[in-house]
Design an enzyme around this catalytic site. Structure first.
Site, PDB file in Angstrom:
ATOM      1  CE  LYS A   4      73.245  80.345 -37.545  1.00 38.12           C
ATOM      2  NZ  LYS A   4      72.830  81.058 -36.312  1.00 38.12           N
ATOM      3  CE  LYS A  63      76.039  86.022 -32.846  1.00 40.08           C
ATOM      4  NZ  LYS A  63      74.840  85.727 -33.659  1.00 40.08           N
ATOM      5  CG  ASP A  98      72.790  86.880 -30.659  1.00 42.64           C
ATOM      6  OD1 ASP A  98      72.437  86.114 -31.558  1.00 42.64           O
ATOM      7  OD2 ASP A  98      73.217  86.477 -29.552  1.00 42.64           O
TER       8      ASP A  98
END
Length: 450
Positions: free
Chosen positions: A117, A129, A169
């Site tokens: 991405k 992440k 997130d």
């Protein structure tokens, strides 16, 4: 399902053996590897140099204890994670997720997807992440603050503006980013762009709140224009979720001429045939962190249904899944196809199961995969990093235009790759290949240490 290419089969078998009991990560790896078969026919050196063997293995995976004290004085213990998956094209970049479902598999799947991405945006960002199984729902501001401070007390030693730049997130909004940034600043005595999604008064970027939802619609609009000679205008849209991504996808889709008729949360969904009143949704979700069922109290003509899966039975032209992974399965795809859906674009990370994706593609439904369609959030995080480096801020219009241009570019990169490698219009394959090749070339030139 077996791979046609024996090398890719061997790579996947190794990943499966090393990551047993991690279904989300294995699903993500399989989907990406399936796209690489035509690439290896043209670029066999990628196998010879072990690029794919390396790209499926994180450079670093950090697990740590997070101890904090709740309002009653009781010590609580959660588990924290950060995966630093690939830094070949830039510092690790990816969000922090706070949700009870967070585990090693989820974090690794998200970090793996983030590599491609981030590459697709064209900005110099690697993939990472992180997060924790901490649930901020129902917690006081004090409890959230103490958790975030404890979390950052461990994480700070692994991150930095030129090393790893986390963002928000699920479960991590402006409040949580503020607490995390404040603790990082205390621990390091530095004011840096180490986190994105910051408040506007301390280094944040305009459009960051809207970015993923707006970007999803910019991507979808370009997909409709190029592949169907069509647009959002006059279309009926169903959006799952009612968080940040869903709210701003609803806003932009409406601005582009569509009518959004349904939104959901983890308990159920609302259907408003007159078109969702976004002001009501924002008051519920952003104002008081309430539940979507409260919508019908303000809009009596709407209906609320328990159970969020039923939302895909509502007739629509465009479906935008914006809730969570694997929320849309094969049976849901059948309902959407039977009701004449023309396009599906993913606002959440991996919300459609492989079976659902296959059905959409076989039925000729336009399908925008998450790593391309929802890259607007990380793209604008990258723009925030640029502004932090310059000690400067762009206007809302400047950032929004840059976001639009990035999302249009992502579509065309994916679409062009799908044509070049023999699968015209297959944006899943195109996005995987386009994102991969940039990272693969960087890894090749940097040697086997990377």
């Amino acid at each position: 399902m077996e791979f046609k290419n024996s090398y890719l089969q061997g790579v996947y078998d190794t990943v499966a053996r090393r990551n047993q009991g991690e279904p989300e990560f294995l699903q993500a790896v399989r989907e990406v590897l399936e796209s690489f078969e035509p690439v290896l026919e043209k670029r066999p050196e990628l196998a010879e140099t072990g690029i794919i063997d390396r790209i499926v293995e994180p450079e670093r995976f950090i697990t740590f204890r997070v101890s904090w004290v709740d309002d009653s004085g009781k010590v609580q213990v959660n588990r924290g994670y950060r995966v630093q998956f690939n830094s070949a094209i830039g510092p690790y970049k990816g969000g922090l997720r706070l949700h009870p479902s967070v585990n090693a598999s989820v974090i690794k799947f998200l970090g793996f997807e983030q590599v491609f991405k981030n590459s697709l945006t064209g900005l110099p960002m690697g993939g990472g992440k992180g997060g924790s199984d901490f649930d901020p729902k129902g917690k006081s501001d004090g409890e959230v603050m103490r958790f975030c401070q404890s979390f950052m007390t461990e994480l700070y030693r692994h991150i930095g503006p030129d090393t790893d730049v986390p963002a928000g997130d699920i479960g991590v909004g402006a409040r949580e980013i503020g607490y995390l940034f404040g603790q990082y600043k205390r621990l390091t005595n530095q004011f840096t762009g180490v986190l994105t999604g910051k408040g506007l008064t301390y280094g944040g970027s305009l459009v960051r709140t809207e970015a993923t939802g707006f970007g999803l619609c910019y991507f979808t609009q370009e997909m409709l224009s190029v592949m169907k000679k069509d647009s959002f205008a006059g279309k009926t849209v169903v959006i799952s979720g009612s968080g940040n991504v869903a709210i701003y996808a609803c806003k932009k889709a409406t601005e582009l001429g569509a009518k959004v008729v349904a939104m959901s949360d983890s308990n159920g969904y609302v259907y408003d045939p007159a078109g969702i009143n976004l002001d009501v949704v924002r008051q519920i979700k952003e104002g008081r962190r309430g539940r979507i069922k409260e919508y019908v109290e303000a809009v009596p003509a709407a209906t609320y249904t328990e159970g969020c899966r039923g939302i895909w039975g509502i007739k629509c032209d465009i479906a935008l899944p914006c809730a969570t992974q694997n929320e849309l399965d094969g049976a849901d795809a059948d309902k959407l196809i039977a009701n004449g859906v023309m396009a599906v674009a993913e606002g959440a990370n991996m919300p459609s199961t492989p079976e659902a994706i296959e059905k959409f593609q076989k039925a000729g439904v336009l399908f925008g995969p998450a790593k391309a369609a929802n890259a607007g959030g990380v793209a604008t995080s990258g723009l925030e990093m640029c502004q932090n480096s310059m000690r400067y801020s762009w206007t809302f219009e400047e950032v929004d235009q840059k976001l639009h241009d990035i999302m249009v570019g992502i579509f065309h990169n994916a679409y062009s790759a799908s044509q070049e490698f023999g699968a015209p219009g297959n944006l899943v394959m195109g996005a995987n290949i386009a994102g991969f090749l940039k990272v693969a070339d960087a890894m090749k030139w940097q040697g086997v240490a990377y």
